[in-house]
Scaffold this active site. Structure first.
Site, PDB file in Angstrom:
ATOM      1  N   TYR A   1     -10.274  -4.130   9.274  1.00  0.00           N
ATOM      2  CA  TYR A   1      -9.356  -3.582  10.232  1.00  0.00           C
ATOM      3  C   TYR A   1      -8.863  -2.357  10.409  1.00  0.00           C
ATOM      4  O   TYR A   1      -8.322  -1.814  11.273  1.00  0.00           O
ATOM      5  CB  TYR A   1      -8.057  -4.688  10.595  1.00  0.00           C
ATOM      6  CG  TYR A   1      -8.625  -6.045  11.055  1.00  0.00           C
ATOM      7  CD1 TYR A   1      -8.971  -6.085  12.610  1.00  0.00           C
ATOM      8  CD2 TYR A   1      -8.643  -7.103  10.508  1.00  0.00           C
ATOM      9  CE1 TYR A   1      -9.295  -7.169  13.206  1.00  0.00           C
ATOM     10  CE2 TYR A   1      -8.967  -8.251  11.174  1.00  0.00           C
ATOM     11  CZ  TYR A   1      -9.387  -8.404  12.506  1.00  0.00           C
ATOM     12  OH  TYR A   1      -9.925  -9.600  13.013  1.00  0.00           O
TER      13      TYR A   1
ATOM     14  N   ASP B   1     -16.156  -5.519   3.732  1.00  0.00           N
ATOM     15  CA  ASP B   1     -16.573  -6.372   4.962  1.00  0.00           C
ATOM     16  C   ASP B   1     -17.752  -5.557   5.593  1.00  0.00           C
ATOM     17  O   ASP B   1     -18.410  -4.822   4.757  1.00  0.00           O
ATOM     18  CB  ASP B   1     -15.322  -6.284   5.876  1.00  0.00           C
ATOM     19  CG  ASP B   1     -15.504  -7.533   6.823  1.00  0.00           C
ATOM     20  OD1 ASP B   1     -15.985  -7.566   7.838  1.00  0.00           O
ATOM     21  OD2 ASP B   1     -14.401  -8.424   6.707  1.00  0.00           O
ATOM     22  N   ASP B   2     -18.306  -5.788   6.817  1.00  0.00           N
ATOM     23  CA  ASP B   2     -19.296  -5.301   7.392  1.00  0.00           C
ATOM     24  C   ASP B   2     -19.281  -3.935   7.287  1.00  0.00           C
ATOM     25  O   ASP B   2     -18.155  -3.039   7.424  1.00  0.00           O
ATOM     26  CB  ASP B   2     -19.165  -5.936   8.706  1.00  0.00           C
ATOM     27  CG  ASP B   2     -20.523  -5.481   9.670  1.00  0.00           C
ATOM     28  OD1 ASP B   2     -21.545  -5.084   8.989  1.00  0.00           O
ATOM     29  OD2 ASP B   2     -20.235  -5.711  10.944  1.00  0.00           O
TER      30      ASP B   2
ATOM     31  N   ASP C   1     -19.438 -15.099   8.458  1.00  0.00           N
ATOM     32  CA  ASP C   1     -19.220 -14.781   9.556  1.00  0.00           C
ATOM     33  C   ASP C   1     -20.199 -15.154  10.602  1.00  0.00           C
ATOM     34  O   ASP C   1     -21.508 -15.347  10.350  1.00  0.00           O
ATOM     35  CB  ASP C   1     -18.538 -13.400   9.626  1.00  0.00           C
ATOM     36  CG  ASP C   1     -17.476 -13.095  10.852  1.00  0.00           C
ATOM     37  OD1 ASP C   1     -17.291 -14.017  11.468  1.00  0.00           O
ATOM     38  OD2 ASP C   1     -16.957 -11.988  10.675  1.00  0.00           O
TER      39      ASP C   1
ATOM     40  N   ASP D   1     -10.614 -12.888  16.316  1.00  0.00           N
ATOM     41  CA  ASP D   1      -9.966 -11.820  15.669  1.00  0.00           C
ATOM     42  C   ASP D   1      -8.580 -11.378  16.245  1.00  0.00           C
ATOM     43  O   ASP D   1      -8.400 -11.334  17.476  1.00  0.00           O
ATOM     44  CB  ASP D   1     -11.113 -10.913  15.737  1.00  0.00           C
ATOM     45  CG  ASP D   1     -12.112 -10.818  14.924  1.00  0.00           C
ATOM     46  OD1 ASP D   1     -12.456 -11.934  14.226  1.00  0.00           O
ATOM     47  OD2 ASP D   1     -13.005  -9.912  14.818  1.00  0.00           O
TER      48      ASP D   1
END
Length: 437
Positions: free
Chosen positions: A147, A178-179, A286, A346
């Site tokens: 985020y 994360d991604d 995910d 999200d």
């Protein structure tokens, strides 16, 4: 079209009755509605595939739960709940319509059983308790890159935040990348240009006394990936033989990995065994909806069986002691597979979702569905309400922090830690410390 058979008829007080719809997957809106309100529905066809149950369009004036629907008649009589008879293998849609203003008619397109309770959350919890699952393991505390950095995260960003955790004395167990570290969806072991060594960053995290975590979307394949180009036989197909369209995100179309194909299954095992050998023991998986899409697979099996088998491959590769978090996952078919589960869409630095579609990122939809699924926490898994964001630029950060704290679930910070002001540092430390106890 599915055939819906009658399963119940209940007198209701139309002024005070409430209906709980259980959505298909993590991001699908779930919650209670008054009879006169319109439930949240997909704003476009793509979101219908990526965030709702594909192929289950709901008629106007109809409530629909995927495997679970509950009714509070509003007249003081017990709450009634209709739930899938075998939620792991068959998840019928359950519909409710109102006839003559005060008669709720309930139908289902598959086997359901009826339950009851004094209120909506209690009835749902009673159903979950009856499954007899073991209590889930305690969740670690987490810092997640998403985020703040989204897909632009770099290895240097991870190092900066590692140092900041020590400087700010934050009780973070897991540092989760994360991604953005990978070259393409599906090419999980090939790095993007922003990372030098996946194993090296895991070593650096562990050297500071923390655990290494990593994000994957195991059942998605980018059409431009090497995996798609070199192994087109690993993809789920539609009835015309073309790669099944699994929705669109990141500005391009998506394919689904066919884990019933021996080559694809071996590749999935290799990916997760490699990540585990490199030192990662916390896995955020995910966009799992893609593994449960209906399509033509190498082995003739139904989509839910294929989905569970794919997750089982991941669990076997990472080991029973690794922590496994699901996200974007079909809820009922995931029972018994995960340590923790995202139970909402999200969150976001903003409150309202795009097009008012409550499957899309935003604090409002995350609170709506996360609160309605609180009955799952400690029964099916540890609930993941999504990450705490406490930096000054986040809208209504105080309200969002209060929601995350109230869930008592997985606690993950997702700020650039050096961007936090004093309130942000104090709140992040307090929530992480509370979760660590």
């Amino acid at each position: 079209m599915p055939h819906f058979s009658p399963v119940g008829s209940v007198l209701v007080d139309p002024r005070t009755a409430r209906v709980h719809e259980e959505g298909w997957q993590s991001w699908s809106p779930s919650g209670a509605y008054a009879l006169g309100t319109a439930p949240y529905r997909p704003a476009d066809d793509n979101w219908a595939t990526v965030c709702y149950r594909p192929g289950r369009t709901v008629p106007a004036g109809t409530f629909q739960g995927e495997g679970l629907l509950a009714l509070d008649p509003g007249d003081g009589s017990p709450v009634r709940l209709w739930a899938a008879a075998d939620p792991i293998h068959e998840v019928p849609s359950v519909r409710l319509t109102v006839r003559d203003g005060n008669i709720a008619e309930i139908g289902a397109d598959g086997p359901v059983k009826e339950w009851s309770g004094p209120d909506l959350q209690s009835a749902l919890a009673h159903w979950a308790d009856a499954l007899g699952l073991p209590a889930p393991r305690r969740a670690p505390t987490v810092w997640c890159s998403w985020y703040e950095y989204f897909t632009a995260v770099t290895e240097d960003d991870i190092h900066e935040n590692l140092r900041a955790m020590d400087t700010l004395d934050l009780p973070i167990d897991v540092v989760q990348i994360d991604d953005g570290y990978q070259r393409a969806l599906g090419d999980w072991l090939a790095l993007s240009g922003r990372f030098r060594s996946r194993g090296g960053i895991a070593d650096a995290i562990r050297a500071r006394g923390r655990r290494a975590g990593i994000w994957t979307a195991p059942f998605l394949v980018d059409p431009r990936s090497e995996t798609a180009a070199e192994h087109p036989d690993w993809l789920v197909r539609d009835t015309d033989g073309a790669p099944l369209h699994a929705g669109r995100n990141w500005g391009h179309d998506l394919y689904a990995l066919d884990t019933t194909h021996p080559g694809a299954a071996a590749y999935l095992t290799e990916v997760y065994a490699t990540l585990r050998a490199e030192g990662y023991d916390y896995f955020k998986t995910d966009f799992l909806y893609a593994g449960a899409l209906d399509g033509v697979r190498h082995t003739a099996t139904d989509a839910l069986t294929a989905y569970r088998a794919g997750v089982a491959l991941i669990r076997e590769a990472i080991g029973a002691d690794a922590y496994l978090l699901g996200c974007g996952a079909p809820i009922l078919p995931s029972i018994g597979l995960f340590d923790a589960m995202r139970v909402s869409p999200d969150t976001a630095p903003h409150r309202r979702p795009e097009a008012d579609d409550h499957s899309q990122p935003g604090q409002d939809p995350a609170e709506f569905t996360g609160t309605a699924r609180q009955w799952q926490h400690g029964r099916l898994w540890v609930n993941d309400p999504d990450c705490l964001m406490a930096r000054p630029t986040v809208e209504t950060r105080e309200r969002w922090a209060a929601h995350v704290e109230a869930t008592g679930g997985l606690m993950a910070s997702s700020d650039r830690l050096l961007s936090l002001d004093q309130w942000g540092v104090d709140t992040t430390r307090r929530l992480l410390t509370g979760a660590a106890r």
